[in-house]
Design a protein around this motif. Structure first.
Motif, short mmCIF file in Angstrom:
data_model
loop_
_atom_site.label_atom_id
_atom_site.label_comp_id
_atom_site.label_asym_id
_atom_site.label_seq_id
_atom_site.Cartn_x
_atom_site.Cartn_y
_atom_site.Cartn_z
N SER A 49 77.83 73.66 0.99
CA SER A 49 76.43 74.00 0.70
C SER A 49 75.91 73.16 -0.47
O SER A 49 74.72 72.83 -0.51
CB SER A 49 76.26 75.48 0.42
OG SER A 49 77.16 75.87 -0.57
N ALA A 50 76.79 72.78 -1.41
CA ALA A 50 76.33 71.92 -2.51
C ALA A 50 75.91 70.56 -1.95
O ALA A 50 74.83 70.04 -2.30
CB ALA A 50 77.45 71.74 -3.53
N SER A 53 72.75 70.92 -0.15
CA SER A 53 71.55 71.06 -1.00
C SER A 53 71.03 69.70 -1.43
O SER A 53 69.82 69.47 -1.47
CB SER A 53 71.86 71.93 -2.20
OG SER A 53 72.54 71.18 -3.17
N PHE A 54 71.95 68.77 -1.72
CA PHE A 54 71.49 67.41 -2.05
C PHE A 54 70.75 66.80 -0.88
O PHE A 54 69.69 66.19 -1.01
CB PHE A 54 72.68 66.52 -2.43
CG PHE A 54 73.10 66.67 -3.86
CD1 PHE A 54 72.30 66.18 -4.88
CD2 PHE A 54 74.26 67.33 -4.19
CE1 PHE A 54 72.68 66.32 -6.19
CE2 PHE A 54 74.65 67.47 -5.52
CZ PHE A 54 73.86 66.97 -6.51
N VAL A 57 67.28 68.24 -0.41
CA VAL A 57 66.27 67.65 -1.29
C VAL A 57 65.82 66.30 -0.75
O VAL A 57 64.64 65.98 -0.68
CB VAL A 57 66.81 67.51 -2.72
CG1 VAL A 57 65.87 66.69 -3.56
CG2 VAL A 57 67.01 68.87 -3.34
N LEU B 288 62.46 63.40 -8.06
CA LEU B 288 63.37 64.10 -7.15
C LEU B 288 64.81 63.94 -7.61
O LEU B 288 65.62 64.85 -7.46
CB LEU B 288 63.21 63.55 -5.74
CG LEU B 288 61.98 64.03 -4.99
CD1 LEU B 288 61.99 63.47 -3.59
CD2 LEU B 288 61.97 65.54 -4.93
N HIS B 289 65.11 62.78 -8.16
CA HIS B 289 66.45 62.55 -8.67
C HIS B 289 66.78 63.56 -9.75
O HIS B 289 67.85 64.17 -9.75
CB HIS B 289 66.52 61.12 -9.21
CG HIS B 289 67.85 60.77 -9.80
ND1 HIS B 289 67.97 60.19 -11.03
CD2 HIS B 289 69.09 60.93 -9.33
CE1 HIS B 289 69.24 60.02 -11.29
NE2 HIS B 289 69.94 60.45 -10.28
N SER B 292 67.09 67.01 -8.07
CA SER B 292 68.08 67.24 -7.02
C SER B 292 69.40 67.77 -7.58
O SER B 292 70.20 68.32 -6.83
CB SER B 292 68.33 65.95 -6.26
OG SER B 292 68.92 65.02 -7.12
N TYR B 293 69.64 67.59 -8.89
CA TYR B 293 70.91 68.08 -9.43
C TYR B 293 70.95 69.60 -9.49
O TYR B 293 72.00 70.21 -9.42
CB TYR B 293 71.15 67.53 -10.83
CG TYR B 293 71.46 66.06 -10.84
CD1 TYR B 293 72.71 65.62 -10.44
CD2 TYR B 293 70.51 65.14 -11.20
CE1 TYR B 293 73.00 64.27 -10.42
CE2 TYR B 293 70.78 63.79 -11.18
CZ TYR B 293 72.03 63.37 -10.79
OH TYR B 293 72.32 62.05 -10.77
N PRO B 295 69.89 72.34 -7.57
CA PRO B 295 70.48 73.21 -6.55
C PRO B 295 71.96 72.94 -6.33
O PRO B 295 72.75 73.89 -6.23
CB PRO B 295 69.66 72.91 -5.30
CG PRO B 295 68.94 71.66 -5.57
CD PRO B 295 68.81 71.51 -7.03
N GLY B 296 72.33 71.64 -6.28
CA GLY B 296 73.72 71.31 -6.03
C GLY B 296 74.65 71.89 -7.08
O GLY B 296 75.66 72.54 -6.76
#
Lengths: 573, 422
Positions: A49-50, A53-54, A57, B288-289, B292-293, B295-296
């Motif tokens: 899921s990680a 998620s990337f 995005v 976005l960069h 983007s960190y 959620p991950g």
């Protein structure tokens, strides 16, 4: 790059805990190694899921952003219309000139004379686009025409623009008849005849009708030649109906058109006084201009506007590239060689700026040589003035004219400037492209208006055609809405100008064509369009890859790895 | 020495150092406020004074195109006497801000959320520094002192971020939402801290009450609360300035980067070199960069939300459009909370060397470029690259260490073994 570090770090500890079936052990070293215990379900899910998620995005936000920000906006252009205009398919310029005839005759006779003259005229005319139509004018007001004309001279062309020329038939008893006289400051042709030259109603031809027809043909010969030349150079579309020009006429017209300045709605005239010494240091230029040049400019006001400035430069030296004047014993004068005239203007040091303000600049240089080097003349012709094509004119004012006292003191009077001003006026007329013939100035100016209107229509059309080609050939350039708007305006005004031409209202046609030309140029030279002309698609790789490549590699690798292990897990089940 | 006494001594000496610097070197604050490393277009005190002048003369503070900070700062600073004549009040305010930040940091340390969370207990949990030591690390960090002396408004942002973290680790919902909404209102990007801090708050609350509330309801309530607080702040700002123009002048500037004044970040050089037609695209990519960190990391390190929030502040210090050393100091002060990860980190020497290298050579190269004229923009940009490299080594290395630490808990038998990639 941190994304790669982040992704590596998150997958590094996991990977040695990966279940063995995914990588069949081929090496002994691997087989000997203690098999890592299977990965926990929870951590597997969390890692996926990680990574997901990337990707979410990238896909949900990144792609729309990419799509939205790099889409090239291209307004719709009426390409077909633009191409048709450029190819001359829509507007075939015609020049129907109306000529009013004032005849002190009973209407019946007058009509008959008109008809026979028109017949004779049509027989003479070889150029179908340009034809003269005679019509009867109302009987003239009993005024002495020669007084009125100077006032009316300019007004006739601008106000009463339907009539190109008036013919006045004047019965006389004496002198050779028929004879004619073209008034120099009014578009009026006086024809003198004896009453017995009026054709009887039964006859089909008469010396008077033939005479008038020939006179008219002669008057408009140069205009016809100019228009024919213009049509032949503008595009191939008109060649069918064009009358053939003799090579000499063609060469002469070519010479004239290269000499004349490109048409502009506003010209800037700069009058400069240069002298190698300290005198004269002043000139009565304002009143000289008012007297000698302003009337000419006024009569041109229907075609172009003019702004004027003047300057005086002392201690102006020749450019070192030309040979210094030599004394000629025979002429008793200092002479410049003809081939040096082109280098006479010392472009490096004389402050003749190429352009002030909006329009092109026309330079007129009055050079007053040193007393020790005067009179200064051109060696071959003995002239003291010359024209520089598309740039301006030069006149030399010799302080001691041969046989006269010194006319130059510290300041130049209006009278002393007179000859130079006449020269400048003539040069200006040539530079503006005014035809040499006929002798009536209003007629020449209205001829120029017609020629300019036609040439503006052609140039606007070809600009639009070029824009259409650019639009089709370069799909990567953005086309903003302002360009589409300018194109629409240009097309509308072109159509109106063409209609006006057909109606014979040439002044209106000129104004509309001028607007059309301006809009077409604006559309073609839109700044935001040219930015990406030299930016081919391959260069985009160079823009995207350095940054996005390093970011994408770990993302793609992680996704591939997960997909592979997921597939093999499915297969194993 | 008892704890309270230690704290009092620490805070007293930190305040004394700041006030001494303010009074003993009266030209120092203005000099530091002009440094690009400390003051960015969106945090500069000089620009704040410009906005303040316009505001007190009943002109819209954003009319000059110079002021890009939040409107609510204006009434706060207009209450103080003019700092050009009476700088003492402003000095006291910024000293207080620093002390409060240190207090919040100490609270975070005391909560112990960095080593023991509801779902995770580090195997090295005894290896930690005291809260006083961590607060001292913040208060006596030269970057913090410089930020304070330069009176950069990012000190206020840092205060609110640290308070939000402290309240989240204590499980105090209301103050957490309030503090985070202030931080987001001032600097916009702290909004990205909301998910990890919400997880932290949830864990703290769940372990406190022993009965976990419904996660869905919990997050909905807090999200609505944050939205309401931020909207209220924006509304008050609109009332104060009389229009919504401030949105474009504050957040619009952060998003679209019209001011390319050099700073320690990576954006300015990139966007001076950018083709105009790609500018919007790369603005989107860069933002976005950064985003983007979040959620991950939040998903991957679900068990250590405080660590996620800390790492995100590090990412902000590197990748936001207008970073300054104030952002770096926030991150560097939060990292000591994770003392137990230090033995697992592999590149501590490299990271600390490059940070030191950049902080000494950066001002020198900037001087060469701007004042001496013997260098060019590439000199300074190279140094900001080294600076960002140093910070990202710490970020990446600590991430590795945190994951390794989790692995050690999951598989105690692997502890101490070398990790290999297959």
């Amino acid at each position: 790059m941190p994304p790669s570090e982040g992704a590596d770090a998150s997958s590094a500890p996991k990977e040695d805990a990966k279940p063995s079936p995914s990588s069949p052990p081929s090496l002994d070293a691997v087989r000997l190694r203690k098999q890592p215990p299977p990965e926990g379900r929870e951590s597997l899910w969390r890692r996926r899921s990680a990574i997901f998620s990337f990707w979410a995005v990238v896909l949900c936000l990144g792609l729309p952003v990419w799509w939205k920000t790099t889409a090239i906006y291209r307004a719709d252009l009426p390409l077909q219309d633009m191409t048709d205009w450029a190819e001359g398919k829509i507007c075939k310029p015609v020049f129907p000139l109306r000529i009013a005839v004032e005849a002190p005759l009973p209407p019946q006779d007058a009509h008959h004379l008109l008809r026979t003259t028109q017949h004779a005229l049509d027989d003479l005319n070889e150029f179908s686009a340009h034809h003269l139509r005679l019509m009867l004018a109302d009987p003239p007001a009993p005024a002495n025409a020669s007084q009125q004309v100077v006032v009316d001279g300019t007004r006739n062309t601008s106000d009463d623009e339907d009539i190109a020329l008036s013919i006045r038939l004047i019965p006389v008893e004496t002198g050779a008849t028929p004879r004619s006289h073209l008034q120099p400051y009014s578009p009026t042709l006086d024809v003198y005849y004896t009453p017995n030259q009026i054709p009887p109603p039964s006859s089909t031809g008469s010396p008077l009708a033939t005479f008038i027809a020939h006179e008219l043909h002669k008057i408009f010969a140069e205009e016809q030649a100019q228009l024919a030349y213009l049509l032949s150079t503008a595009s191939g579309g008109h060649s069918s109906k064009m009358k053939s020009l003799s090579p000499e006429t063609s060469a002469e017209l070519q010479r004239q058109s290269t000499r004349a300045l490109k048409y502009a709605p506003t010209y800037h005239l700069t009058f400069s006084l240069f002298t190698p010494t300290s005198t004269p240091s002043a000139w009565d230029i304002e009143s000289a201009l008012r007297q000698y040049v302003a009337p000419l400019l006024d009569s041109f006001s229907a075609i172009s506007n003019f702004t004027v400035d003047t300057q005086v430069q002392l201690y102006a030296t020749f450019s070192p590239s030309i040979r210094q004047p030599e004394y000629d014993e025979a002429l008793k004068a200092w002479t410049l060689r003809k081939e040096d005239l082109s280098g006479f203007i010392n472009a490096a040091e004389w402050p003749l700026s190429p352009s002030i303000g909006k329009g092109p600049t026309v330079n007129f240089v009055l050079y007053v040589p040193d007393k020790t080097q005067s009179p200064l003349l051109v060696k071959e012709s003995g002239a003291n003035s010359w024209l520089i094509p598309q740039w301006g004119g030069v006149a030399i004012l010799n302080p001691t004219a041969p046989g006269k006292d010194a006319i130059v003191s510290a300041s130049l009077t209006k009278e002393a400037l007179g000859p130079a001003m006449h020269t400048f006026s003539n040069q200006l007329i040539s530079l503006l492209g005014l035809p040499q013939m006929p002798s009536s100035l209003p007629l020449r100016i209205s001829t120029l208006a017609r020629v300019r209107a036609a040439s503006l229509i052609f140039s606007a059309s070809s600009t639009l055609g070029a824009l259409a080609q650019v639009y089709q050939k370069l799909p990567s350039i953005p086309v903003p809405d302002s360009v589409a708007k300018s194109v629409d305006l240009a097309l509308a005004h072109l159509q109106l100008a063409c209609d006006r031409l057909r109606e014979g209202r040439f002044q209106g046609a000129l104004e509309l064509a001028r607007i059309a030309e301006g809009e077409a140029e604006k559309a073609f030279f839109e700044r935001s369009m040219v930015g990406q002309v030299y930016f081919p698609d391959e260069h985009k790789v160079a823009v995207y890859l350095p940054l996005l490549g390093p970011v994408a590699v770990p993302l793609v690798m992680a996704a591939l790895k997960e997909l592979k292990s997921g597939l093999s897990a499915l297969r194993g089940r | 020495m008892p704890l309270d006494q230690q704290k009092a001594l620490l805070f007293g000496s930190a305040a004394a150092v700041r006030l001494l610097l303010f009074t003993a070197f009266p030209s120092l604050p203005n000099r530091l406020a002009g440094r690009v490393e400390v003051s960015t277009p969106v945090t500069s005190f000089k620009r704040l004074q410009e906005g303040l002048f316009l505001y007190t003369h009943n002109v819209s503070p954003y009319d000059g195109g110079v002021y890009h900070q939040a409107p609510l700062l204006l009434p706060l600073f207009s209450l103080l006497p003019n700092p050009s004549y009476y700088p003492f009040a402003t000095s006291v305010l910024f000293t207080m801000v620093d002390l409060l930040s240190a207090l919040a940091l100490a609270q975070i340390a005391e909560s112990g959320q960095s080593v023991v969370t509801r779902l995770f207990k580090s195997s090295r949990k005894d290896l930690r520094w005291s809260s006083v030591a961590i607060a001292a690390g913040f208060l006596f960090n030269p970057f913090t002192v410089a930020t304070c002396i330069a009176r950069s408004t990012s000190a206020l942002t840092n205060l609110f971020i640290l308070t939000a973290m402290a309240k989240a680790s204590q499980g105090a919902s209301f103050t957490f939402v309030l503090a985070l909404s202030f931080a987001s209102y001032l600097a916009m990007h702290p909004l990205l801290l909301f998910p990890p801090l919400l997880v932290l708050l949830y864990d703290a609350r769940a372990s406190k009450t022993k009965s976990a509330p419904s996660p869905f309801l919990f997050s909905v309530v807090h999200t609505l609360g944050l939205a309401a607080a931020v909207c209220a702040l924006l509304f008050v700002s609109a009332l104060l300035t009389g229009s919504w123009d401030f949105l474009a002048a504050t957040y619009g500037v952060r998003l679209l980067l019209p001011d390319l004044t050099p700073n320690v970040g990576l954006w300015w050089y990139f966007f001076t070199e950018m083709f105009d037609s790609f500018r919007e695209f790369f603005l989107g990519v860069f933002w976005l960069h950064v985003a983007s960190y979040m959620p991950g990391l939040t998903i991957r390190l679900r068990k250590q939300p405080l660590f996620v929030a800390t790492t995100l502040t590090g990412i902000f210090a590197i990748f936001t459009p207008y970073p300054s050393i104030a952002d770096a100091t926030l991150y560097l002060s939060l990292v000591p909370l994770f003392r137990h990860l230090f033995p697992l980190m592999r590149y501590t020497f490299l990271a600390s060397a490059s940070i030191l290298y950049a902080s000494f050579l950066g001002p020198a190269f900037y001087h060469l470029w701007i004042y001496a004229g013997s260098g060019n923009a590439n000199f300074f940009y190279a140094i900001t690259l080294v600076w960002s490299l140093g910070l990202s080594i710490i970020v990446g290395d600590s991430l590795y260490a945190a994951l390794r630490d989790e692995l050690d808990v999951e598989r105690p038998e692997l502890r101490g073994e070398e990790v290999k990639r297959i």
